[in-house]
Design a protein around this motif. Structure first.
Motif, PDB file in Angstrom:
ATOM      1  N   PRO A 192      38.497  46.565  23.712  1.00 29.76           N
ATOM      2  CA  PRO A 192      38.183  47.672  22.802  1.00 29.76           C
ATOM      3  C   PRO A 192      37.925  48.995  23.519  1.00 29.76           C
ATOM      4  CG  PRO A 192      37.065  45.702  22.072  1.00 29.76           C
ATOM      5  CD  PRO A 192      37.677  45.375  23.408  1.00 29.76           C
ATOM      6  N   ILE A 193      37.326  48.935  24.706  1.00 31.00           N
ATOM      7  CA  ILE A 193      37.120  50.173  25.465  1.00 31.00           C
ATOM      8  C   ILE A 193      38.461  50.711  25.955  1.00 31.00           C
ATOM      9  CG2 ILE A 193      36.126  51.106  27.593  1.00 31.00           C
ATOM     10  CD1 ILE A 193      33.671  49.396  27.063  1.00 31.00           C
ATOM     11  N   GLY A 194      39.390  49.814  26.307  1.00 29.43           N
ATOM     12  CA  GLY A 194      40.742  50.249  26.629  1.00 29.43           C
ATOM     13  C   GLY A 194      41.394  50.946  25.449  1.00 29.43           C
TER      14      GLY A 194
ATOM     15  N   LEU B 152      45.360  49.693  30.298  1.00 32.46           N
ATOM     16  CA  LEU B 152      45.882  50.530  29.216  1.00 32.46           C
ATOM     17  C   LEU B 152      47.334  50.219  28.869  1.00 32.46           C
ATOM     18  CD1 LEU B 152      44.284  54.044  29.724  1.00 32.46           C
ATOM     19  CD2 LEU B 152      43.439  52.043  28.517  1.00 32.46           C
ATOM     20  N   THR B 153      48.041  49.485  29.717  1.00 27.03           N
ATOM     21  CA  THR B 153      49.414  49.126  29.361  1.00 27.03           C
ATOM     22  C   THR B 153      49.439  48.189  28.162  1.00 27.03           C
ATOM     23  OG1 THR B 153      49.407  47.263  30.940  1.00 27.03           O
ATOM     24  CG2 THR B 153      50.206  49.398  31.749  1.00 27.03           C
ATOM     25  N   GLU B 154      48.291  47.548  27.855  1.00 28.66           N
ATOM     26  CA  GLU B 154      48.204  46.718  26.656  1.00 28.66           C
ATOM     27  C   GLU B 154      48.374  47.561  25.395  1.00 28.66           C
ATOM     28  OE1 GLU B 154      47.947  43.477  26.626  1.00 28.66           O
ATOM     29  OE2 GLU B 154      47.721  43.237  28.799  1.00 28.66           O
TER      30      GLU B 154
ATOM     31  N   ILE C  17      46.200  52.672  34.280  1.00 28.17           N
ATOM     32  CA  ILE C  17      45.135  53.471  34.865  1.00 28.17           C
ATOM     33  C   ILE C  17      44.153  52.517  35.534  1.00 28.17           C
ATOM     34  CG2 ILE C  17      43.751  53.470  32.753  1.00 28.17           C
ATOM     35  CD1 ILE C  17      42.874  56.322  33.497  1.00 28.17           C
ATOM     36  N   ALA C  18      43.620  52.928  36.655  1.00 29.74           N
ATOM     37  CA  ALA C  18      42.697  52.079  37.401  1.00 29.74           C
ATOM     38  C   ALA C  18      41.431  51.821  36.591  1.00 29.74           C
ATOM     39  CB  ALA C  18      42.343  52.740  38.728  1.00 29.74           C
ATOM     40  N   ALA C  19      40.917  50.596  36.673  1.00 28.47           N
ATOM     41  CA  ALA C  19      39.690  50.254  35.949  1.00 28.47           C
ATOM     42  C   ALA C  19      39.020  49.058  36.606  1.00 28.47           C
ATOM     43  CB  ALA C  19      39.995  49.941  34.488  1.00 28.47           C
ATOM     44  N   VAL C  20      37.694  49.111  36.645  1.00 24.80           N
ATOM     45  CA  VAL C  20      36.884  48.005  37.152  1.00 24.80           C
ATOM     46  C   VAL C  20      35.704  47.833  36.205  1.00 24.80           C
ATOM     47  CG1 VAL C  20      35.614  47.039  39.107  1.00 24.80           C
ATOM     48  CG2 VAL C  20      37.498  48.618  39.521  1.00 24.80           C
TER      49      VAL C  20
ATOM     50  N   PRO D  60      39.865  60.497  32.108  1.00 22.63           N
ATOM     51  CA  PRO D  60      39.237  59.829  33.263  1.00 22.63           C
ATOM     52  C   PRO D  60      39.260  60.737  34.492  1.00 22.63           C
ATOM     53  CG  PRO D  60      41.470  59.003  32.897  1.00 22.63           C
ATOM     54  CD  PRO D  60      41.186  59.959  31.786  1.00 22.63           C
ATOM     55  N   PRO D  61      38.441  60.423  35.504  1.00 25.63           N
ATOM     56  CA  PRO D  61      37.592  59.233  35.605  1.00 25.63           C
ATOM     57  C   PRO D  61      36.314  59.363  34.780  1.00 25.63           C
ATOM     58  CG  PRO D  61      37.332  60.580  37.567  1.00 25.63           C
ATOM     59  CD  PRO D  61      38.409  61.232  36.759  1.00 25.63           C
ATOM     60  N   VAL D  62      35.823  58.213  34.333  1.00 19.02           N
ATOM     61  CA  VAL D  62      34.620  58.183  33.515  1.00 19.02           C
ATOM     62  C   VAL D  62      33.884  56.865  33.756  1.00 19.02           C
ATOM     63  CG1 VAL D  62      35.823  57.176  31.532  1.00 19.02           C
ATOM     64  CG2 VAL D  62      33.749  58.525  31.160  1.00 19.02           C
ATOM     65  N   GLN D  63      32.556  56.917  33.665  1.00 19.44           N
ATOM     66  CA  GLN D  63      31.709  55.741  33.870  1.00 19.44           C
ATOM     67  C   GLN D  63      30.996  55.428  32.555  1.00 19.44           C
ATOM     68  OE1 GLN D  63      30.715  57.495  38.288  1.00 19.44           O
ATOM     69  NE2 GLN D  63      29.206  56.096  37.418  1.00 19.44           N
ATOM     70  N   LEU D  64      31.267  54.256  31.998  1.00 19.85           N
ATOM     71  CA  LEU D  64      30.787  53.897  30.668  1.00 19.85           C
ATOM     72  C   LEU D  64      29.915  52.645  30.725  1.00 19.85           C
ATOM     73  CD1 LEU D  64      34.244  54.208  28.854  1.00 19.85           C
ATOM     74  CD2 LEU D  64      32.511  56.001  29.114  1.00 19.85           C
TER      75      LEU D  64
END
Length: 395
Positions: free
Chosen positions: A82-84, A295-297, A303-306, A94-98
């Motif tokens: 959902p965040i994606g 985000l390709t979903e 986009i990079a994500a951890v 981005p970049p953003v910290q959530l």
């Protein structure tokens, strides 16, 4: 009219200590991330089912129903996707910290020991390609664990690209992939040897054959590098080594282990993954990792994500098994005469873990305190404050 007094399978009511401590844990995690400069996001409990196509989870393990327009919607089984969706539709740059907290719903198999309704809290770092993002996740994992009272825990690292590289190199079919996944998860070396019988001439044969036992402390990296020179695998090993070294700069005594054959929990993982295990607990109470294709979903450029998620119900279960770490109960009950309310109210601020008695008589207050194992009663009257101990102090 008669109604069903039982609850749906996989759900339960949280009462008293459990409800209170779950709330405390959620507040602790939220406050931690807020103080660290993260931005809070909240997503709906109900989403379109398409949002969760990035999970390996089968549709039958979701709570699915139709909305008024006939479209299939689900109770969210995951918080990351959902965040994606939020990132792909709201124009956040981005970049953003959530950070987030809330409940997820998954239909688990009977006797799995897991409830279908689970409370989670976690963080997402979107748009950060550096290993500093994984380091930040583990810094938060250790810090939150310690703040909550957990000290005896270990962190297990894996790397999704190792599993993905093997599946690609062996060109496994869907059926073979499922069997290979089971072999790794069960650490079944004899069956792995049989599975690999047709791949004895493959360059990765020796490495994959020993994969079920390639876990333990990070000295295992030397054995891996002696078994294979595949660039993807060596890159994964180098990233895990670097991450361990960074974490140990701040937490030199933190136990970190590695599992080279770890199968990624979610198919959207692309890099380092991690799990936290408390002493004498078989279930991870936190997990996370890198998923650069998130985000390709949603038909958007990668986009990079951890991310990192805490399973708060599992954390409560751990504390509940450790008597010394159980949530604090009411220690003092304040009984007051009707014209002494002001004094009684002032005592609540002074007396830790106290509350007013709402019983009419002193004898009813004492009976209530004994029923709920409250060891101390303060009696407020026109003549002053009197202390009554219902449990004798040791010594």
């Amino acid at each position: 009219m008669q109604w069903n007094r039982s609850l749906p399978n996989g759900t339960k009511d949280k009462l008293f200590k459990e409800a209170s401590y779950s709330h405390q844990l959620e507040s602790l995690v939220n406050q931690h991330f807020a103080l660290r400069g993260y931005h809070r996001v909240e997503t709906p409990l109900i989403e379109f089912e398409e949002v969760f196509q990035g999970m390996d989870q089968k549709a039958t393990s979701r709570y699915r129903f139709f909305d008024e327009q006939g479209q299939i919607v689900v109770l969210r089984p995951d918080m990351t996707l959902p965040i994606g969706r939020v990132m792909s539709t709201t124009g956040i740059i981005p970049p953003v910290q959530l950070f987030y907290s809330g409940k997820v719903f998954r239909v688990n198999k009977g006797h799995s020991g897991e409830y279908n309704e689970q409370l989670q809290a976690g963080m997402e770092l979107i748009g950060y390609t550096s290993l500093k993002a994984e380091t930040e996740c583990l810094m938060n994992a250790v810090s939150v664990s310690q703040k909550s009272g957990l000290n005896d825990f270990q962190i297990e690292l894996g790397h999704a690209s190792i599993y993905q590289t093997i599946v690609s190199e062996l060109q496994l079919t869907t059926t073979e992939k499922a069997h290979f996944k089971w072999l790794l998860q069960s650490k079944n070396m004899p069956s792995m040897a049989l599975f690999l019988d047709a791949y004895q001439t493959h360059p990765l044969y020796s490495f994959i054959l020993k994969l079920p036992r390639l876990f333990g402390d990070w000295s295992i990296f030397d054995e891996v590098m002696a078994l294979t020179d595949h660039p993807n695998i060596l890159k994964a090993i180098a990233e895990m080594k670097e991450l361990i070294q960074r974490v140990q700069q701040v937490y030199p005594k933190q136990v970190l282990t590695v599992d080279i054959g770890l199968v990624p929990e979610m198919k959207y993982y692309t890099g380092i993954t991690f799990k936290g295990y408390a002493d004498r607990s078989s279930d991870a109470y936190f997990s996370g990792g890198r998923y650069d294709n998130l985000l390709t979903e949603f038909s958007v450029a990668s986009i990079a994500a951890v991310g990192l998620v805490f399973y708060l119900d599992r954390m409560y279960a751990i504390f509940n098994r450790q008597e010394s770490n159980r949530p604090l109960e009411i220690a003092t009950l304040i009984h007051f005469e009707n014209d002494c309310l002001q004094v009684a109210e002032s005592l609540i601020a002074k007396e830790e873990k106290s509350r007013l008695s709402l019983q009419e008589t002193l004898s009813e207050t004492i009976q209530y305190a004994e029923q709920w194992a409250i060891p101390r009663v303060l009696i407020v009257s026109d003549t002053g404050v009197e202390e009554l101990l219902l449990v004798e102090e040791e010594g």
